[in-house]
Every structure is written in C-alpha cells, then in structure tokens.
Design an enzyme around this catalytic site. Structure first.
Site, PDB file in Angstrom:
ATOM      1  CD  GLU A  87     -20.688 -12.563  10.524  1.00  0.00           C
ATOM      2  OE1 GLU A  87     -21.011 -12.507  11.746  1.00  0.00           O
ATOM      3  OE2 GLU A  87     -20.463 -11.403   9.959  1.00  0.00           O
ATOM      4  CE  LYS A 130     -19.854 -10.489  14.504  1.00  0.00           C
ATOM      5  NZ  LYS A 130     -20.875 -10.522  13.602  1.00  0.00           N
ATOM      6  CB  CYS A 137     -18.757  -9.232  10.945  1.00  0.00           C
ATOM      7  SG  CYS A 137     -19.703  -7.831   9.992  1.00  0.00           S
ATOM      8  CE  LYS A 168     -22.193  -1.261   7.033  1.00  0.00           C
ATOM      9  NZ  LYS A 168     -23.014  -2.187   7.552  1.00  0.00           N
ATOM     10  NE  ARG A 192      18.077  26.224  11.069  1.00  0.00           N
ATOM     11  CZ  ARG A 192      18.777  24.992  11.035  1.00  0.00           C
ATOM     12  NH1 ARG A 192      20.059  24.968  10.789  1.00  0.00           N
ATOM     13  NH2 ARG A 192      18.342  24.066  11.486  1.00  0.00           N
ATOM     14  CG  LEU A 229      16.539  18.183 -12.962  1.00  0.00           C
ATOM     15  CD1 LEU A 229      16.296  16.647 -12.935  1.00  0.00           C
ATOM     16  CD2 LEU A 229      15.139  19.003 -13.138  1.00  0.00           C
ATOM     17  CB  THR A 258      21.552  22.527  -4.580  1.00  0.00           C
ATOM     18  OG1 THR A 258      23.061  22.101  -4.674  1.00  0.00           O
ATOM     19  CG2 THR A 258      21.609  24.225  -4.622  1.00  0.00           C
ATOM     20  CB  SER A 297      31.977   6.183   8.958  1.00  0.00           C
ATOM     21  OG  SER A 297      31.206   7.439   9.351  1.00  0.00           O
TER      22      SER A 297
END
Length: 635
Positions: A45, A114, A168, A201, A338, A355, A460, A620
């Site tokens: 600025e 500004k 600013c 700040k 659920r 996993l 899963t 699809s």
C-alpha cells in the site's frame, strides 16, 4: 499449463517519502518477478511514496514526485509483460485517494481506490484520504491519458485469468470488496496493505487471508509494508503471503531489513471448477463490474508448486492423528444412529485379516464402546475359501479375540464346490466365476446370519474400491450399512496404524495386518502365500486415489491429471506407468458406475464421496472415449 499462473508478491525496502529510492527498489523486484515468468507482481500500500508519510501527504512536492516515480515505473513496464500492482496517493476532484494502479506494457490499465479508510486507534487515514467506495464508472486523467478509475474494475485475460483489487482495511470489513469481485468472476484477489505489527496480529492476519481465499474460492495475494516505514508509533513487519482456497501456498518472513519477493503457482482452472461443484457460490449477488483487458501474460514452462502425492492423507503426523480421530468419530456416530433407528443390537461383519475389514471391525467396536454395549454382540465371521492364507486367517482370529467380540469360523469351500456343480462350472477354471462365487457366498452367509440374529451387516469396502468397481456385484459390493464407504484406501492404512495407539493390546496383530499385501484372496495361494495381489492387477492405490481426487475435486482433464501425477510421483513412476494406470482407472471408473448407482448407505467423511444420493451422480452408461482421447493426446 492447465490453468496454472505464477504470481509474485513483493515487499521492497522503503524510505519514508523518498520516491526515487522506493521506485528503484520496486524496479529491482519487478525485474526478478519478470525473470521468473510471474504474470503479476503485487507491491504494498502506498509503496511509491511509503505509507507512513503523515501530513506530508498535504505536500504538493510529494505528489509531483509520485507522478515522476510512476512515469519511471511505466517506462520499465515497456520492457516486460509482467503486470505490476503499485500503491500511490491520487488526487481526483479535489479529494485525495489511497489507490492501487495496474501497470503493464507502458500503460496504466486501471486504478482502484481504497473503499474502507480506517480511523481508529493507531490509524487515522481519514485525516488525508477519502473513501472511494462509491466511485464507479469513472476515469481519471493521469500522465496525459484517461485511466479507468473506480471500485468496479476487474482485470482479465482470456476469461480465465481475472483479478480484483482491494486495499488493506477493505479485507477487515464485514463484507470485503473482494467478495463481490469474486462473485463477479475474479479468481485472483490482490491486497496492497500497510498492517502494523502488534502481539498476536500476525496469526489473525494469516487466518483472515486464508479464510477469505476459502470463502471466495480464490487465490488471495497479500503484501504489506516493511520495516523501512516510520517507527514513530508503530512497526511494520512486511508480511507477505499467497493463499489458495484456504491453503497457504507461500509466506515470506517478517521484519527483514531487505527487500523480498515470494512466488506461488496458483491453479485458476481448479478454482473455476470448484465454484460450480461446491458451495452456494452461484447464488451470490453479482454486481456490475467493468472489465479491463490485460495484455499477453507470461506463461510458466515448469510448475514450481508442491503437488501432494497423497492428497487424502495429511503429511504432518499431528494433523494426521487429528484427521483419524475425526473420521473414527464420524463412523461411530453414523453407525450408532443406524443401530438406534432400526433397533438392532447385533452387528455382523466378515473379517478377512485385511485392512478394510479390520477398520470396519474397529469402528464398530468403538461404536459399541460409546453405546456401552456388550462387544459380544459384534459377530465377526471369518469365511476361508480357496485363496485364504494361514497368515490372514490367524490375524483375523487374533484380532477378534483381542477385542473380545464373538468370533465365527465358517469355511465356504464345500458350499462353493456344491454351487460350481449346480451351475456346471469347472473349479479348475479360475475365471471371474470362480472368484465371484466365493464373494457372493460370503455375503449371503452374512445376510442370513444377520437375519437369524436380528442384526445388521456392516460393509467393509472402501471408496477406492468403489471408484474402481473392485468388488463383486451383489457380493462384497452389498451390505446393510457401509461404514468405510467414504474413506480412500491410502487413508485406511493410516487409520489402522493410528488405532494401534488406541488399542495397544492388539497392536502386534494390527502391525502384521498393515504389513500384509492387499488382496481379495479369491485365487489359490502359492506355498501358503498370497498369490493374488490387488495392486499388481489394478495398479497402486496411491495412484488411483490421486487420480480420483483430482478428477472429482477439481474436474481435472486426464492430461492435467497426468501432468500433476508426473510432478507428484517424479521419483517413483515414469510417464508410461502413470499413463497405463490412469487409463485403467478411467475405464474402470466409467464402466463400474452401475455398482455405485445402487451402493448401500454409508457416511461421507471427506470432501469427496461417490454416493449416488449425494456427491456423485453419473449415468451408468456414460462413455469414457472422450477422456481416453484426451489422455492419448497428452505429451
């Protein structure tokens, strides 16, 4: 470069009211930005005069010097197509305005005043400057030419590169001007600033910049005055940063006693797509703006931006642990709702020693902990078939025993052999029939067992498998509640690893599960070792998760996905390998949509999900040819 543009933000050394010195420093940084092929360089600025001139802004000599400095900057701009945004005081109709000017190829393209002029505590700009908030549709005579002037200016090139400017305090207002600029199409927002440094700040300022970039789905570029400003009452630290959609891409160092310039390659194409796909951006108010055309911009030839090879997985351990905790909590809250809704006390799931089923079991167990229910009401069923190895079978058993859930062992080999005889299939033919019979028998057993016990079958499968269609239709594809459905494979590994700290008593078996190759175990093992390794068939999941993220999150075309993958995985995979697996991903993603179109309920955990009832609605029978053609044309 697929919508990537390099942006620079600079903080030059400054001397109060010494225009010649200030311009000299700006010129040096502008040249550096141009050498790096930056499209735009932003300065702070009132950078030409310095911000902290005080009542010197009343002096005509200062304004004459500013015009002379501006002329010099324009002369420099003739030798570079990199645009610059510079700050200066400007008289217009008897009032003084705090302004930003856009310079390119020897022209002043536009000037933005500004809007919000602060008058509080250490700021008293209204002593000199007027607000330009209501100035629209005007021009100002400067250096013998009429220049567009007002808060209604946007600067653009080729429709994709569009930026707006605020100054600013504008950012600190309740509704920053940049919000309206973004709604009118600006994907780049620049802020010339003079923000002083007080304790705490800096963090707030960074959060403000990141938040505004996220709210506007834009790149936000910020440059503030440096330590050369007056320190009579305050200190300026020269904060400079570039954020994109909430992420801080680059930030400079404060309190430097020298000039600095930072760079970031922003992805404007991604931002444009996200505005369509996410949030209520399109419902925002569109105010009228004048469009100022930029000249040709520099184009980058090499991307200088970190591309995360694992976009679903936070790179920092602390953030990763936080993400895992949150996902675990989402899974538990979803399953609890659920179970309460259907009045079921029993959860039935297949446990393979892999996993996905491990995470599903752990999430179910955690839900029962929260609900203070007996873990014996969790029925974990291992169903060894023709491809089951002793390692996975033993790990499944140890896991269930360690958690204290009900463990059931039901061998499916005889059932499958009987089925082969019924349909006339030769069991030595290890085709898809051989594999899918096992998957469907397992699902049938789980469904029937859940009916018998008055329970619910917990799915899963994960999101990566759903993207690839790597499941047997109406086999492991189906369940009564799919608890892992929103989690990609790359993140599941870290989730299971994280649970070793939550459940240390079973950490040994969890670590061995983590070390086991990913496999559906549907083909006979070799020397009791897994013969069917998923990633050898469909490719590495880390690549498929990468492809999925960029295709869904930002609508990236295959050529761009390949380009990003080459950057992210340059030390791991060559281009031919990446292209091979990307082509496979595209073909499977399109051809397997029919499975996603009827996938069971399950909780969304991240910004990407494939549920046909929510995030991803695709026919699809959509065809992949255009995407394959785009990939084939990549070089």
């Amino acid at each position: 470069m697929f919508g990537f543009y390099r942006i620079a933000a600079a903080v030059p050394k400054v001397r109060v009211a010494n225009v010649d010195y200030n311009v000299e420093q700006m010129v040096d940084l502008w040249k550096i930005a141009a050498e790096q092929n930056a499209s735009v360089v932003l300065f702070p600025e009132l950078g030409i005069s310095s911000y902290s001139c005080g009542d010197l802004f009343y002096q005509e000599r200062l304004h004459d010097a500013v015009k002379e400095g501006l002329e010099r900057l324009l002369e420099v701009s003739k030798h570079s197509i990199t645009a610059a945004i510079v700050g200066l005081p400007l008289w217009h109709r008897g009032r003084l305005y705090n302004c930003a000017a856009v310079l390119q190829e020897g022209r002043i393209l536009g000037i933005v005043p500004k809007s919000y002029v602060p008058e509080h505590k250490e700021y008293y700009e209204k002593r000199w400057f007027s607000t330009g908030r209501e100035i629209v549709g005007e021009s100002v005579r400067l250096l013998d030419e009429d220049v567009p002037f007002g808060t209604d200016l946007l600067f653009e090139r080729d429709g994709e590169f569009v930026f707006g400017i605020e100054i600013c305090e504008d950012l600190w207002s309740v509704v920053p001007p940049s919000s309206y600029q973004a709604l009118a199409g600006a994907t780049l927002l620049f802020n010339l600033s003079a923000s002083d440094e007080i304790v705490g700040k800096s963090d707030y300022r960074e959060a403000l910049v990141a938040q505004q970039s996220a709210r506007c789905m834009a790149a936000y570029v910020y440059a503030s005055c440096g330590v050369g400003e007056s320190t009579t009452d305050v200190v300026f630290g020269g904060d400079v940063m570039i954020a994109e959609n909430g992420a801080m891409l680059e930030r400079g160092e404060r309190f430097l006693d020298e000039s600095q310039v930072i760079f970031a390659d922003v992805d404007l194409q991604r931002l444009k797509t996200m505005r369509i796909a996410e949030g209520s951006f399109a419902d925002g108010e569109i105010k009228p703006f004048r469009r100022v055309r930029l000249y040709d911009l520099p184009r980058i030839v090499q991307l200088n931006r970190y591309v995360d090879p694992h976009p679903f997985v936070p790179s920092k351990k602390g953030e990763r642990a936080k993400r895992c905790r949150e996902i675990f909590a989402i899974q538990a809250a979803a399953l609890q709702k659920r179970l309460d809704h259907i009045g079921a006390s029993v959860s039935v799931l297949g446990i393979s020693g892999g996993l996905d089923s491990t995470l599903a079991l752990l999430a179910t167990y955690h839900t029962y902990e929260i609900m203070q229910r007996d873990p014996k009401d969790i029925v974990a069923v291992t169903m060894p078939g023709f491809g089951t190895t002793g390692r996975t079978l033993e790990n499944a058993k140890k896991l269930c025993e360690g958690l204290g859930v009900t463990f059931r062992h039901i061998d499916i080999a005889d059932i499958c052999m009987a089925h082969f005889r019924k349909i006339g299939h030769d069991p030595s033919d290890h085709s898809v029939v051989f594999e899918n019979v096992q998957a469907r028998e397992r699902t049938q057993i789980l469904m029937d067992l859940a009916n018998k016990l008055g329970g619910i079958v917990i799915g899963t499968g994960d999101m990566s498998e759903s993207a690839l269609g790597w499941s047997t239709y109406n086999g492991d594809h189906m369940s009564m509640y799919a608890i892992n459905t929103g989690i990609p494979k790359t993140l599941i590994r870290y989730l299971v690893e994280w649970t070793t700290e939550i459940y240390p008593d079973i950490s040994d078996v969890l670590h061995d599960i983590l070390a086991t190759p990913v496999s559906p175990e549907l083909l006979p093992p070799e020397d009791n070792e897994i013969a069917q390794k998923t990633e050898e068939v469909v490719g590495p999941y880390e690549l498929h998760d990468f492809f999925l993220y960029h295709m869904i999150k930002s609508g990236a075309e295959p050529k761009k996905i390949l380009f990003l993958a080459k950057t992210a995985f340059k030390f791991r995979y060559d281009e031919a390998t990446l292209k091979k697996w990307l082509k496979l991903f595209l073909r499977r993603f399109f051809s397997q949509q029919f499975k996603r179109s009827c996938m069971p309920d399950g909780p969304k955990v991240g910004t990407i999900a494939l549920s046909p009832r929510g995030d991803w609605r695709m026919p699809s029978d959509a065809e992949v040819e255009e995407w394959i053609k785009d990939l084939e044309e990549s070089r």
